[in-house]
Design a protein around this motif. Structure first.
Motif, PDB file in Angstrom:
ATOM      1  N   ASP A 101      47.597 -10.151 -17.994  1.00 40.54           N
ATOM      2  CA  ASP A 101      47.257  -9.599 -16.683  1.00 40.54           C
ATOM      3  C   ASP A 101      46.993 -10.745 -15.725  1.00 40.54           C
ATOM      4  O   ASP A 101      45.949 -11.415 -15.823  1.00 40.54           O
ATOM      5  CB  ASP A 101      46.026  -8.681 -16.810  1.00 40.54           C
ATOM      6  N   ILE A 102      47.962 -10.983 -14.781  1.00 36.81           N
ATOM      7  CA  ILE A 102      47.842 -12.136 -13.882  1.00 36.81           C
ATOM      8  C   ILE A 102      46.636 -11.968 -12.978  1.00 36.81           C
ATOM      9  O   ILE A 102      45.866 -12.917 -12.737  1.00 36.81           O
ATOM     10  CB  ILE A 102      49.135 -12.274 -13.053  1.00 36.81           C
ATOM     11  N   ALA A 103      46.400 -10.774 -12.444  1.00 31.18           N
ATOM     12  CA  ALA A 103      45.260 -10.547 -11.534  1.00 31.18           C
ATOM     13  C   ALA A 103      43.933 -10.814 -12.232  1.00 31.18           C
ATOM     14  O   ALA A 103      43.011 -11.408 -11.664  1.00 31.18           O
ATOM     15  CB  ALA A 103      45.286  -9.107 -11.016  1.00 31.18           C
ATOM     16  N   SER A 104      43.834 -10.384 -13.502  1.00 33.69           N
ATOM     17  CA  SER A 104      42.580 -10.647 -14.247  1.00 33.69           C
ATOM     18  C   SER A 104      42.379 -12.128 -14.430  1.00 33.69           C
ATOM     19  O   SER A 104      41.262 -12.652 -14.335  1.00 33.69           O
ATOM     20  CB  SER A 104      42.626  -9.940 -15.621  1.00 33.69           C
ATOM     21  N   ALA A 105      43.483 -12.823 -14.679  1.00 29.40           N
ATOM     22  CA  ALA A 105      43.361 -14.279 -14.866  1.00 29.40           C
ATOM     23  C   ALA A 105      42.854 -14.928 -13.610  1.00 29.40           C
ATOM     24  O   ALA A 105      42.032 -15.846 -13.649  1.00 29.40           O
ATOM     25  CB  ALA A 105      44.714 -14.872 -15.268  1.00 29.40           C
ATOM     26  N   ILE A 106      43.338 -14.453 -12.441  1.00 28.18           N
ATOM     27  CA  ILE A 106      42.892 -15.064 -11.184  1.00 28.18           C
ATOM     28  C   ILE A 106      41.416 -14.771 -10.973  1.00 28.18           C
ATOM     29  O   ILE A 106      40.643 -15.663 -10.625  1.00 28.18           O
ATOM     30  CB  ILE A 106      43.734 -14.529 -10.020  1.00 28.18           C
ATOM     31  N   ASP A 107      41.019 -13.523 -11.191  1.00 22.66           N
ATOM     32  CA  ASP A 107      39.608 -13.152 -10.965  1.00 22.66           C
ATOM     33  C   ASP A 107      38.703 -13.833 -11.960  1.00 22.66           C
ATOM     34  O   ASP A 107      37.599 -14.267 -11.625  1.00 22.66           O
ATOM     35  CB  ASP A 107      39.445 -11.630 -11.072  1.00 22.66           C
ATOM     36  N   GLY A 108      39.187 -13.961 -13.186  1.00 23.26           N
ATOM     37  CA  GLY A 108      38.323 -14.524 -14.220  1.00 23.26           C
ATOM     38  C   GLY A 108      38.269 -16.017 -14.205  1.00 23.26           C
ATOM     39  O   GLY A 108      37.272 -16.616 -14.618  1.00 23.26           O
ATOM     40  N   GLU A 109      39.309 -16.674 -13.777  1.00 20.35           N
ATOM     41  CA  GLU A 109      39.378 -18.126 -13.905  1.00 20.35           C
ATOM     42  C   GLU A 109      39.100 -18.849 -12.613  1.00 20.35           C
ATOM     43  O   GLU A 109      38.726 -20.018 -12.625  1.00 20.35           O
ATOM     44  CB  GLU A 109      40.741 -18.532 -14.431  1.00 20.35           C
ATOM     45  N   ALA A 110      39.336 -18.199 -11.477  1.00 24.22           N
ATOM     46  CA  ALA A 110      39.109 -18.895 -10.212  1.00 24.22           C
ATOM     47  C   ALA A 110      37.623 -19.025  -9.966  1.00 24.22           C
ATOM     48  O   ALA A 110      36.916 -18.029  -9.821  1.00 24.22           O
ATOM     49  CB  ALA A 110      39.766 -18.138  -9.071  1.00 24.22           C
ATOM     50  N   SER A 111      37.189 -20.271  -9.946  1.00 21.47           N
ATOM     51  CA  SER A 111      35.757 -20.533  -9.701  1.00 21.47           C
ATOM     52  C   SER A 111      35.419 -20.367  -8.243  1.00 21.47           C
ATOM     53  O   SER A 111      34.255 -20.206  -7.887  1.00 21.47           O
ATOM     54  CB  SER A 111      35.400 -21.936 -10.185  1.00 21.47           C
ATOM     55  N   ASP A 112      36.462 -20.379  -7.407  1.00 20.95           N
ATOM     56  CA  ASP A 112      36.255 -20.271  -5.964  1.00 20.95           C
ATOM     57  C   ASP A 112      36.742 -18.904  -5.525  1.00 20.95           C
ATOM     58  O   ASP A 112      37.958 -18.638  -5.557  1.00 20.95           O
ATOM     59  CB  ASP A 112      37.039 -21.370  -5.250  1.00 20.95           C
ATOM     60  N   PRO A 113      35.835 -17.989  -5.135  1.00 20.88           N
ATOM     61  CA  PRO A 113      36.285 -16.642  -4.736  1.00 20.88           C
ATOM     62  C   PRO A 113      37.223 -16.685  -3.534  1.00 20.88           C
ATOM     63  O   PRO A 113      38.172 -15.901  -3.442  1.00 20.88           O
ATOM     64  CB  PRO A 113      34.984 -15.923  -4.394  1.00 20.88           C
ATOM     65  N   HIS A 114      36.961 -17.630  -2.629  1.00 21.67           N
ATOM     66  CA  HIS A 114      37.835 -17.730  -1.461  1.00 21.67           C
ATOM     67  C   HIS A 114      39.258 -18.075  -1.872  1.00 21.67           C
ATOM     68  O   HIS A 114      40.244 -17.517  -1.355  1.00 21.67           O
ATOM     69  CB  HIS A 114      37.282 -18.781  -0.496  1.00 21.67           C
ATOM     70  N   LEU A 115      39.419 -18.968  -2.855  1.00 21.36           N
ATOM     71  CA  LEU A 115      40.740 -19.348  -3.352  1.00 21.36           C
ATOM     72  C   LEU A 115      41.420 -18.159  -3.991  1.00 21.36           C
ATOM     73  O   LEU A 115      42.641 -17.949  -3.829  1.00 21.36           O
ATOM     74  CB  LEU A 115      40.613 -20.497  -4.354  1.00 21.36           C
ATOM     75  N   ALA A 116      40.604 -17.338  -4.720  1.00 23.06           N
ATOM     76  CA  ALA A 116      41.197 -16.170  -5.379  1.00 23.06           C
ATOM     77  C   ALA A 116      41.774 -15.208  -4.353  1.00 23.06           C
ATOM     78  O   ALA A 116      42.872 -14.651  -4.535  1.00 23.06           O
ATOM     79  CB  ALA A 116      40.138 -15.454  -6.238  1.00 23.06           C
TER      80      ALA A 116
END
Length: 976
Positions: free
Chosen positions: A7-22
């Motif tokens: 799940d690409i979206a989960s990876a972004i939400d789970g791994e991005a330490s910067d919410p703005h970057l996500a």
């Protein structure tokens, strides 16, 4: 980092330490945007450490870079490093894989400073979003390719349908343009067909928004006319070309010339069939560079092949239709020809029947009127003869009569004088004449016919001559006054045959009339005989007058004699004294070589020649001019009125021309010519004898210059005559004063230049004019008879001067004139001179010519043998220019042959083959007969070398020495 399916979206939400970057990653709609966010997260780095991101959906093809592609070396290094990492190789400190699905979806980061790389969690989120967008791009590209393939398929089907449609070629090509425009930008588009036989292009279709000077669809343009142009390179290079003008210049072989407007982007492909170029298809853009891609080039290549197929199918169909039309036309022509043959056969049968009827009429005994009526009826059965007449020419050719006429308009057919009518035109030309209104106008304009002879308004007139014994005897005519009543050449042929039958009957009737005329002629002859008897009486009465005439005329030619001429000359001179402007001319005429005719053929033939000559002379003048015979073959003509010398010259020309045809005398045809001397008397000084003397001097000049010509007297002649007398007197004094001296020219052996002999040459040491060569006095010496004492004096001096030259086997040659050599006792006197001078006969050679040997060969051989017995040898001079041949030489006892300079001179030229052949033949003959051969006139080393190569041993000429006094050669020595 390897990212696989999850799940690409989960990876972004789970791994991005910067919410703005996500949030930004989720909003990114392209791989380029994700790459831009990655670069922004890394901050601004120094120029040398700036990172580069690369990605592709079909790695390593179709690479995309941000911020821009690096140099070629760096790009290769990045691609190789990514390939190693994807294969499980060791890490690379500069390259980090962002995403790789193992199926060609790859994204990588190139950064020199690894400390600036975002944390792994951010990098994983970036990689996940990059993978998602790469998959989306790949899917969109696949859909686009599918749509493009479907679109291309439809286009190809449409092109194939056009080939079989009934559209005109121009409409079909416009539809093809529309189809190509649906596949790519093709606002500017053209198609050309190439003809390899004529090496030319034909632009079937040409649409260009900028270049308005489009070639015509049917115009054939030689390829040389657009040499080095883009279309020329497509045909010659046989490969597609794409790009701007600068880019295209790098793709072609040789120079590139611009023909037409310059485009920003140009794409052209050749249409090739079985390895040969058949044409080309071109699209171009004037408003956007780089518009066309490799994919569009491939697409255009594919489409061009289908366009070529469509054109070939269309041309094949048109060719078939054209052959069908041609065959149909051939069948129509054959059918028409068959109909024409049937018509001809029917016409021939009718003609045959008509000819039989005409033949029967020719033997009938009916009257002329009945014969003409029947002929008219027969002709009317073959052609339209509603208006018909026969015209006959009188025997004297002065009158034209009309014995038979049927005409619906003309009423006056009385006989008329021969004039300029159409009937007379046929008689003059003796040819059938078919005349319409236009031709009648042309004949009147040319003066062949006159309008006064034209009667009613004839639309077409056909007349053919009636052949007689001495030309046409009349004319048979048909004519039409109505429109549509035309005649043609076949009608003329028919009427010509009929005219022969008519003429045959008329000639038979005329024969009967001639028999009747013969009886009448007998009566006229009786009357004529009576008139002859009266004339004989008149002749007797004229005898007395003739006797008086003979006193003043020549008895042989009946021309006035010398006494008559002198009387007329004295009258003319007296008239000139009175009037002052009354100039007259005298022509003194002499028959050339008349003495030879008298001596060889006798005086009877000579008299016949004089009689014929007198008649021809009389025919050359007019009244009141006079032709007189003076004596022998001398005649004189007095021209009473001569204002210009040209008048007398024209009479002289007529005289010379009158003698061009042979004279018949004594059963022979003799070719005789005449020489004429002319004097124009302008002043009344002296008498008749002075005038005759001037004309005689001009005659002498004409004979001196070759005979068969005329000369005008002028005072210079008198002066020249005096000069000749002075020269003759000077020669007599020179003989008495012994002014003649010998000069010597050496004869040398070519191989070593040694002198073998000398030729003695005559010179006159004139007390006033210096040393003279023979050409300046020899002719006068021969004519005056002084040549013999000059020669003997020359021989004596040559023998005395050359004693020191004729030593050690060397000899001296003397030139003997024909008159002297043929003189009886010549050899006896020569031997006496040798004894007198003490000259050794063995050292003397006498040069003779071919002409003197052939005059009396037997006598000449005897003289030469007597001289040889006295040890005096003979040399044949100027061999090849006289009358002898190679076969005559062996008859004479000769020691030496001297080849004439006319054969030696060409040896120095480019074309010397003929001269070489002659010289080689003479050399072969001389060697075979044991004679010495000397080449005269050698002036160049090239001549010398060629003679030496041909085997010639001896030579003489300016190359070895010019004629000099004996003392010069004594001092010079024996070798040159």
């Amino acid at each position: 980092m390897m990212m696989h399916s999850y799940d690409i979206a989960s990876a972004i939400d789970g791994e991005a330490s910067d919410p703005h970057l996500a949030v930004q990653l989720l909003n990114a709609d392209s791989p380029a945007r994700v790459a831009s966010l990655l670069l922004e997260s890394m901050g601004k780095l120094p120029a040398g450490a700036a990172p580069t991101i690369v990605w592709a959906t079909q790695w390593p093809a179709g690479l995309e870079w941000l911020p821009e592609p690096p140099d070629k070396t760096t790009a290769t290094e990045i691609v190789e490093a990514v390939t190693v990492l994807s294969a499980g190789g060791g890490p690379n400190p500069k390259v980090r894989i962002i995403f790789d699905n193992g199926k060609g979806h790859v994204a990588a980061l190139f950064c020199v400073d690894q400390g600036q790389i975002p944390p792994p969690s951010s990098l994983a989120a970036i990689g996940a979003r990059m993978g998602e967008l790469l998959a989306t791009c790949s899917l969109l590209a696949s859909v686009a390719r599918s749509e493009q393939s479907e679109k291309l398929q439809r286009a190809l089907y449409a092109i194939a349908d056009l080939a079989g449609s009934g559209l005109e070629m121009s409409e079909m090509l416009r539809d093809i343009h529309r189809i190509v425009s649906g596949l790519m930008y093709a606002e500017n588009f053209y198609i050309g067909l190439y003809d390899d036989k004529n090496d030319s292009l034909q632009f079937l279709y040409f649409v260009d928004l900028v270049d308005t000077e489009a070639p015509d669809q049917n115009e054939v343009i030689p390829l040389a006319q657009i040499e080095r142009g883009l279309s020329w390179h497509l045909v010659r290079g046989r490969k597609p070309l794409m790009g701007s003008l600068q880019e295209l210049a790098t793709q072609v072989d040789g120079q590139l010339h611009l023909h037409g407007a310059d485009s920003l982007d140009w794409l052209g492909v050749p249409m090739i069939r079985e390895g040969e170029v058949r044409g080309l298809v071109v699209v171009q853009s004037y408003d956007q560079p780089g518009r066309y891609t490799q994919a569009e080039m491939s697409l255009l290549i594919f489409v061009a092949d289908h366009i070529l197929t469509a054109l070939e199918r269309r041309h094949g169909r048109e060719s078939l239709e054209r052959r069908v039309l041609e065959r149909t036309a051939e069948l129509a022509r054959a059918n028409e020809e068959m109909r024409r043959e049937v018509t001809e056969r029917e016409r021939g049968e009718r003609l045959q029947a008509a000819l039989y009827r005409i033949a029967e009429l020719a033997s009938s005994e009916q009257s002329s009127a009945g014969f003409f009526r029947d002929i008219h009826a027969i002709v009317g059965g073959l052609i339209s003869a509603k208006n018909f007449y026969i015209a006959l020419l009188s025997e004297d050719g002065a009158t034209v009569s009309f014995p038979y006429v049927v005409d619906e308009h003309e009423r006056d057919w009385a006989s008329r004088s021969y004039g300029r009518g159409l009937t007379e035109y046929v008689l003059r030309t003796n040819q059938p004449q078919l005349v319409d209104i236009d031709r009648a106008d042309r004949l009147m304009a040319e003066g062949e016919i006159e309008g006064s002879f034209m009667g009613a308004p004839t639309l077409v007139w056909l007349g053919v001559p009636l052949p007689g014994l001495n030309g046409p005897m009349g004319v048979v005519v048909v004519q039409s006054y109505d429109a549509g009543g035309d005649y043609d050449e076949r009608d003329a042929e028919l009427l010509t045959f009929v005219s022969r039958q008519i003429a045959s009957t008329l000639l038979r009737r005329r024969s009967t009339q001639l028999l009747h005329d013969a009886y009448s002629d007998l009566e006229r002859r009786v009357d004529a005989r009576t008139a002859e008897l009266r004339e004989q009486i008149a002749v007797r009465e004229q005898v007395e007058a003739q006797l008086q005439h003979q006193v003043m005329h020549d008895s042989l030619t009946s021309l006035p004699n010398r006494a008559y001429l002198r009387d007329r000359l004295e009258r003319a001179i007296a008239k000139l004294r009175r009037a002052g402007t009354h100039r007259f001319g005298v022509l003194y005429v002499d028959i050339d070589r008349f003495k030879l005719i008298n001596d060889s053929l006798g005086h009877i033939v000579g008299d016949a020649v004089l009689q014929e000559a007198s008649q021809r002379l009389a025919s050359c003048v007019r009244e009141p001019d006079l032709v007189a015979r003076l004596a022998g073959d001398e005649f004189c003509i007095l021209l009473e009125e001569v204002q210009l010398p040209e008048t007398a010259s024209k009479v002289a020309q007529r005289i010379i021309k009158a003698f061009e045809s042979p004279l018949s005398a004594g059963g022979r045809n003799l070719k005789v010519s005449a020489s004429v001397g002319i004097t124009i008397v302008e002043q009344a000084e002296g008498g008749a004898d002075a005038v005759l003397h001037e004309a005689d001097q001009a005659l002498y000049r004409a004979k001196e210059r070759g005979r068969n010509r005329f000369e005008l007297f002028d005072p210079v002649m008198q002066s020249n005559a005096m000069s000749v007398l002075d020269l003759e007197q000077g020669l007599r004094e020179a003989v008495e004063a012994r002014q003649f001296v010998p000069h010597f020219q050496p004869l040398v052996r070519i191989s070593d230049g040694s002198v073998v002999g000398y030729e003695a040459l005559l010179r006159w040491n004139h007390p006033e004019r210096g040393m003279l060569v023979p050409g300046e006095f020899l002719k006068v010496a021969e004519e005056s008879g002084l040549i013999e004492p000059i020669d003997w004096q020359m021989f004596e001096l040559a023998m005395e001067c050359s004693r020191d030259l004729a030593v050690e086997g060397r000899f001296v040659t003397l030139n003997i004139s024909p008159r002297l050599f043929q003189r009886p006792g010549f050899d006896t006197r020569m031997l006496a001179l040798l004894q007198q001078t003490g000259f050794d006969p063995a050292n003397l050679r006498l040069e003779v010519t071919e002409g003197m040997l052939l005059g009396d060969p037997d006598a000449m051989v005897a003289v030469l043998l007597r001289l040889r017995e006295a040890k005096i040898e003979a040399a044949l001079d100027d061999f090849g220019t006289g009358y002898s041949s190679l076969g005559h030489v062996h008859r004479f006892p000769l020691k030496m042959i001297k080849i004439d300079r006319s054969f030696i001179s060409p040896l120095a030229g480019d074309d010397s083959r003929r001269s070489c052949a002659v010289v080689e033949a003479i050399l072969a003959l001389g060697h075979a007969l044991g004679m010495d051969i000397v080449a005269e006139g050698v002036e160049t080393r090239e001549q010398k070398d060629k003679l030496l190569a041909m085997g010639c041993v001896y030579a003489q000429g300016y190359l070895f020495g010019r004629p000099q006094a004996a003392r010069h050669w004594v001092q010079e020595g024996s070798s040159l």
